[in-house]
Design a protein around this motif. Sequence first.
Motif, PDB file in Angstrom:
ATOM      1  N   PHE A 101      -3.217   2.338   1.027  1.00 38.45           N
ATOM      2  CA  PHE A 101      -3.074   1.305   2.054  1.00 38.45           C
ATOM      3  C   PHE A 101      -4.090   1.623   3.143  1.00 38.45           C
ATOM      4  N   PHE A 102      -5.182   0.873   3.149  1.00 39.81           N
ATOM      5  CA  PHE A 102      -6.314   1.124   4.028  1.00 39.81           C
ATOM      6  C   PHE A 102      -6.760   2.568   3.865  1.00 39.81           C
ATOM      7  N   ASP A 103      -6.693   3.378   4.899  1.00 41.95           N
ATOM      8  CA  ASP A 103      -7.214   4.745   4.783  1.00 41.95           C
ATOM      9  C   ASP A 103      -6.129   5.783   4.503  1.00 41.95           C
ATOM     10  N   VAL A 104      -4.981   5.344   4.039  1.00 46.03           N
ATOM     11  CA  VAL A 104      -3.891   6.267   3.715  1.00 46.03           C
ATOM     12  C   VAL A 104      -3.565   6.118   2.233  1.00 46.03           C
ATOM     13  N   SER A 105      -3.624   7.233   1.516  1.00 42.57           N
ATOM     14  CA  SER A 105      -3.234   7.220   0.111  1.00 42.57           C
ATOM     15  C   SER A 105      -2.795   8.625  -0.272  1.00 42.57           C
ATOM     16  N   GLY A 106      -2.060   8.695  -1.324  1.00 43.18           N
ATOM     17  CA  GLY A 106      -1.564   9.980  -1.782  1.00 43.18           C
ATOM     18  C   GLY A 106      -0.231   9.801  -2.450  1.00 43.18           C
ATOM     19  N   PRO A 107       0.352  10.883  -2.892  1.00 43.97           N
ATOM     20  CA  PRO A 107       1.654  10.749  -3.560  1.00 43.97           C
ATOM     21  C   PRO A 107       2.721  10.263  -2.578  1.00 43.97           C
ATOM     22  N   LEU A 108       3.637   9.483  -3.116  1.00 43.54           N
ATOM     23  CA  LEU A 108       4.749   8.976  -2.309  1.00 43.54           C
ATOM     24  C   LEU A 108       5.637  10.145  -1.932  1.00 43.54           C
ATOM     25  N   MET A 109       5.647  10.496  -0.648  1.00 36.43           N
ATOM     26  CA  MET A 109       6.400  11.669  -0.194  1.00 36.43           C
ATOM     27  C   MET A 109       7.506  11.215   0.745  1.00 36.43           C
ATOM     28  N   PHE A 110       8.657  11.840   0.589  1.00 35.30           N
ATOM     29  CA  PHE A 110       9.801  11.509   1.428  1.00 35.30           C
ATOM     30  C   PHE A 110      10.193  12.718   2.251  1.00 35.30           C
ATOM     31  N   GLY A 111       9.518  12.893   3.385  1.00 34.48           N
ATOM     32  CA  GLY A 111       9.948  13.881   4.363  1.00 34.48           C
ATOM     33  C   GLY A 111      11.044  13.268   5.218  1.00 34.48           C
ATOM     34  N   ARG A 112      11.421  13.945   6.271  1.00 33.65           N
ATOM     35  CA  ARG A 112      12.487  13.463   7.154  1.00 33.65           C
ATOM     36  C   ARG A 112      12.135  12.111   7.766  1.00 33.65           C
ATOM     37  N   ASP A 113      10.938  12.003   8.346  1.00 34.91           N
ATOM     38  CA  ASP A 113      10.552  10.754   9.008  1.00 34.91           C
ATOM     39  C   ASP A 113      10.469   9.594   8.025  1.00 34.91           C
ATOM     40  N   GLU A 114       9.889   9.852   6.863  1.00 39.73           N
ATOM     41  CA  GLU A 114       9.757   8.801   5.860  1.00 39.73           C
ATOM     42  C   GLU A 114      11.117   8.335   5.353  1.00 39.73           C
ATOM     43  N   THR A 115      12.018   9.282   5.176  1.00 44.13           N
ATOM     44  CA  THR A 115      13.365   8.932   4.711  1.00 44.13           C
ATOM     45  C   THR A 115      14.102   8.099   5.747  1.00 44.13           C
ATOM     46  N   ILE A 116      14.024   8.521   6.995  1.00 43.99           N
ATOM     47  CA  ILE A 116      14.692   7.770   8.072  1.00 43.99           C
ATOM     48  C   ILE A 116      14.132   6.356   8.144  1.00 43.99           C
ATOM     49  N   ALA A 117      12.806   6.243   8.114  1.00 39.37           N
ATOM     50  CA  ALA A 117      12.180   4.919   8.203  1.00 39.37           C
ATOM     51  C   ALA A 117      12.558   4.055   7.000  1.00 39.37           C
ATOM     52  N   ALA A 118      12.516   4.615   5.798  1.00 36.61           N
ATOM     53  CA  ALA A 118      12.836   3.838   4.599  1.00 36.61           C
ATOM     54  C   ALA A 118      14.280   3.343   4.628  1.00 36.61           C
ATOM     55  N   VAL A 119      15.204   4.210   4.997  1.00 33.55           N
ATOM     56  CA  VAL A 119      16.616   3.805   5.085  1.00 33.55           C
ATOM     57  C   VAL A 119      16.783   2.736   6.166  1.00 33.55           C
ATOM     58  N   ALA A 120      16.106   2.916   7.289  1.00 31.51           N
ATOM     59  CA  ALA A 120      16.187   1.945   8.384  1.00 31.51           C
ATOM     60  C   ALA A 120      15.645   0.584   7.953  1.00 31.51           C
ATOM     61  N   GLU A 121      14.564   0.592   7.178  1.00 35.69           N
ATOM     62  CA  GLU A 121      13.966  -0.669   6.739  1.00 35.69           C
ATOM     63  C   GLU A 121      14.836  -1.379   5.701  1.00 35.69           C
ATOM     64  N   VAL A 122      15.451  -0.616   4.817  1.00 35.67           N
ATOM     65  CA  VAL A 122      16.398  -1.218   3.871  1.00 35.67           C
ATOM     66  C   VAL A 122      17.582  -1.796   4.645  1.00 35.67           C
ATOM     67  N   LEU A 123      18.071  -1.056   5.636  1.00 35.58           N
ATOM     68  CA  LEU A 123      19.162  -1.555   6.476  1.00 35.58           C
ATOM     69  C   LEU A 123      18.756  -2.840   7.181  1.00 35.58           C
ATOM     70  N   ALA A 124      17.543  -2.898   7.700  1.00 36.80           N
ATOM     71  CA  ALA A 124      17.071  -4.103   8.386  1.00 36.80           C
ATOM     72  C   ALA A 124      17.078  -5.305   7.449  1.00 36.80           C
ATOM     73  N   VAL A 125      16.600  -5.112   6.225  1.00 34.07           N
ATOM     74  CA  VAL A 125      16.544  -6.212   5.254  1.00 34.07           C
ATOM     75  C   VAL A 125      17.952  -6.653   4.857  1.00 34.07           C
TER      76      VAL A 125
END
Length: 138
Positions: A101-125
């Motif tokens: 995605f633009f200048d960010v690429s790499g393996p899909l990693m789920f650290g603390r921040d990524e997990t919180i954001a992903a759960v929050a975004e699923v909750l939003a939807v």
Amino acid sequence: MDAPSGPVPAKHGVSGTHVAWFWRSAAAVGVAASAVVHLLLWNQGYQDLDVVGPLFLLNAAGGAVLAVLLVVWRHWIPLVGGIVFGATTLLAFVASGTVGFFDVSGPLMFGRDETIAAVAEVLAVVASTVALLREQRR
């Protein structure tokens, strides 16, 4: 027989309005949590990325505004905004970890921040969708 002249007893249970308000509030929490995570990540180095840096800051600002709109403006537009915000933000995260995605690429990693954001975004939807459906029923 005459009708009773006293006050009408309140119905027990939870009204549809209260249920919709719960889901609308949950959507606001999801959007706000995602916005906070993006602001923190922007402050921790993402601001140096050409395209993604400004997008993280825009996500944080837009999420803050949308979270407020979800609780103060009883209209369908903020609910659709919650669905679009959560879905597109989550899609951008998945894209950055898979195809880039633009200048960010790499393996899909789920650290603390990524997990919180992903759960929050699923909750939003989910919460925005449920609130929208509940409010459209009335």
